[in-house]
Motif scaffolding. Structure first.
Motif, mmCIF file in Angstrom:
data_model
loop_
_atom_site.group_PDB
_atom_site.id
_atom_site.type_symbol
_atom_site.label_atom_id
_atom_site.label_comp_id
_atom_site.label_asym_id
_atom_site.label_seq_id
_atom_site.Cartn_x
_atom_site.Cartn_y
_atom_site.Cartn_z
ATOM 1 N N CYS A 183 16.258 2.358 16.010
ATOM 2 C CA CYS A 183 15.115 2.805 16.798
ATOM 3 C C CYS A 183 15.136 4.321 16.940
ATOM 4 N N ALA A 184 16.330 4.857 17.182
ATOM 5 C CA ALA A 184 16.461 6.305 17.342
ATOM 6 C C ALA A 184 16.109 7.018 16.041
ATOM 7 N N ALA A 185 16.515 6.455 14.920
ATOM 8 C CA ALA A 185 16.244 7.083 13.626
ATOM 9 C C ALA A 185 14.746 7.262 13.414
ATOM 10 N N ALA A 186 13.994 6.225 13.754
ATOM 11 C CA ALA A 186 12.537 6.298 13.582
ATOM 12 C C ALA A 186 11.949 7.395 14.460
ATOM 13 N N LEU A 187 12.446 7.501 15.686
ATOM 14 C CA LEU A 187 11.936 8.524 16.593
ATOM 15 C C LEU A 187 12.327 9.924 16.140
ATOM 16 N N PHE A 188 13.575 10.081 15.723
ATOM 17 C CA PHE A 188 14.027 11.385 15.236
ATOM 18 C C PHE A 188 13.176 11.821 14.042
ATOM 19 N N GLY B 62 11.284 14.502 15.639
ATOM 20 C CA GLY B 62 12.342 15.495 15.569
ATOM 21 C C GLY B 62 13.440 15.215 16.573
ATOM 22 N N TYR B 63 14.574 15.840 16.366
ATOM 23 C CA TYR B 63 15.738 15.573 17.212
ATOM 24 C C TYR B 63 15.530 16.089 18.637
ATOM 25 N N GLU B 64 15.119 17.336 18.737
ATOM 26 C CA GLU B 64 15.053 17.959 20.057
ATOM 27 C C GLU B 64 13.946 17.364 20.928
ATOM 28 N N ARG B 65 12.855 16.952 20.269
ATOM 29 C CA ARG B 65 11.730 16.440 21.045
ATOM 30 C C ARG B 65 11.855 14.956 21.346
ATOM 31 N N THR B 66 12.827 14.313 20.766
ATOM 32 C CA THR B 66 13.053 12.912 21.102
ATOM 33 C C THR B 66 13.953 12.833 22.329
ATOM 34 N N THR B 67 13.503 12.144 23.352
ATOM 35 C CA THR B 67 14.295 12.055 24.579
ATOM 36 C C THR B 67 15.078 10.745 24.586
ATOM 37 N N THR B 68 16.165 10.771 25.315
ATOM 38 C CA THR B 68 16.962 9.548 25.423
ATOM 39 C C THR B 68 16.133 8.442 26.070
ATOM 40 N N SER C 295 17.679 -0.177 29.256
ATOM 41 C CA SER C 295 17.475 0.732 30.375
ATOM 42 C C SER C 295 18.130 2.078 30.068
ATOM 43 N N PRO C 296 17.633 3.131 30.720
ATOM 44 C CA PRO C 296 18.114 4.491 30.428
ATOM 45 C C PRO C 296 19.640 4.623 30.480
ATOM 46 N N GLY C 297 20.239 4.105 31.517
ATOM 47 C CA GLY C 297 21.680 4.269 31.670
ATOM 48 C C GLY C 297 22.495 3.496 30.654
ATOM 49 N N ASN C 298 21.944 2.401 30.225
ATOM 50 C CA ASN C 298 22.702 1.490 29.362
ATOM 51 C C ASN C 298 23.016 2.091 27.997
ATOM 52 N N LYS D 121 23.659 11.981 23.107
ATOM 53 C CA LYS D 121 22.493 11.952 22.233
ATOM 54 C C LYS D 121 22.886 12.384 20.814
ATOM 55 N N LYS D 122 23.726 13.381 20.732
ATOM 56 C CA LYS D 122 24.135 13.870 19.412
ATOM 57 C C LYS D 122 24.910 12.814 18.644
#
Lengths: 199, 199
Positions: B20-25, B29-35, B45-48, B56-57
């Motif tokens: 999922c993260a790969a698609a967003l990145f 882009g990396y910097e504009r994708t938020t956790t 959930s955010p914390g999980n 993030k890196k």
DNA sequence: GTCTATACGGAGATAGAC
DNA sequence: GTCTATCTCCGTATAGAC
């Protein structure tokens, strides 16, 4: 209607800020460059920046459009040249030359390309330059085709797009590979274009 | 020593987040994708998130190294092939093929290239892949030179670097020009390499 | 016009209940 | 292991004195 202060001084200061910002954008990228860094580099206070630019993005756009265009003049010249293949080579070399002029240039262009992907305004600025580039190449290639100087199977528009991509390759390489020799890359580009066009 | 839970399930979920993260990145882009975006996309959930990745890196690095390498196998195969020029062409095509496989791939690679400029850890990951790529090309070109199948004036290492740059050009084009035809670009790349090598 | 100080929002990462 | 709630920092942009 008298101006409050000297407009020339204001323009010079604005240009100074713009130049400092360009260097930072090139080395650290747009998103990682903070307005505080720009102000520090330019020797002004954080708040004062906004007397010269409306926003951070406005600075970036000013940097991108600040590079004056002598490309159309170059195109006219090459369209009138005798040898059509050499004209293509000269034009391609002209397009790639800025990448070799200063290390920051290809980095800045690459950064702009990525930002364009996310911001329509930046995409417009780059898109116009790119369209002009391809149109010029297409015209030169059509002329070479008419003269029978290159492979007749080549489609002018498709080939123009590819040559544009090859120019992009030089920018990409010089932006990412610090050890690359700019002159070598330019000569490899010329050999590549010449060989690709056949004839 | 009993594990607390099913490790396979944990790995699968981690992989799911990574995808999922790969698609967003790739798209933002990396910097504009938020956790937060990553968590929303992955349905957690955010914390999980931080039960699967330290930062993030770390997610980005996992995405970059996640692509399995069949390049060395491909290289072995082409080093044993009969026609040395065709072997170079096949290897180059293999290197460029991922760019044409899915639109997100070249975007992600380009994003990684830019981030590498600012982060040594990311630079390492990409640098190793790049070095392997160039080493393989150099070996194949040396073999073609020895067989007298390409222009004898070509330097293997320099030419390998240039071919690598040309492959990069295809990635750049497909990442930035949505309208580009991947198959056309690959065929233009092959024509380019063949013509460049002479012989 | 330029400064200092700060408001405002957002992003990464953590705490602690369940 | 997963959630909700929140902490903390940082970056852009603004306010207001000088």
């Amino acid at each position: 209607m008298a101006r409050t202060v000297d407009p020339a001084r204001h323009a010079a200061r604005r240009r100074h800020i713009q130049d400092c910002a360009a260097a930072l954008f090139a080395t650290h990228g747009y998103e990682r460059t903070t307005t505080a860094q720009i102000c520090r580099a330019a020797g002004i206070s954080p708040g004062n920046l906004y007397h010269y630019f409306a926003s951070k993005k406005a600075i970036f756009l000013a940097v991108l459009t600040g590079d004056e265009d002598d490309t159309s003049a170059m195109l006219e010249q090459q369209l009138a040249a005798d040898a059509p293949v050499e004209a293509v080579l000269e034009f391609v070399t002209h397009l790639a030359a800025p990448a070799a002029a200063h290390p920051a240039v290809p980095q800045l262009v690459l950064e702009a390309m990525l930002q364009a992907h996310r911001d329509p305004e930046i995409a417009d600025v780059l898109g116009q330059a790119d369209a002009a580039e391809r149109a010029g190449l297409t015209a030169l290639l059509q002329r070479a085709l008419d003269a029978g100087a290159i492979d007749t199977e080549l489609d002018p528009a498709e080939t123009a797009a590819w040559l544009s991509t090859l120019v992009g390759a030089v920018f990409l390489d010089l932006a990412l590979q610090p050890g690359s020799d700019p002159a070598l890359r330019l000569s490899q580009l010329r050999r590549t274009v010449r060989a690709y066009l056949g004839g």
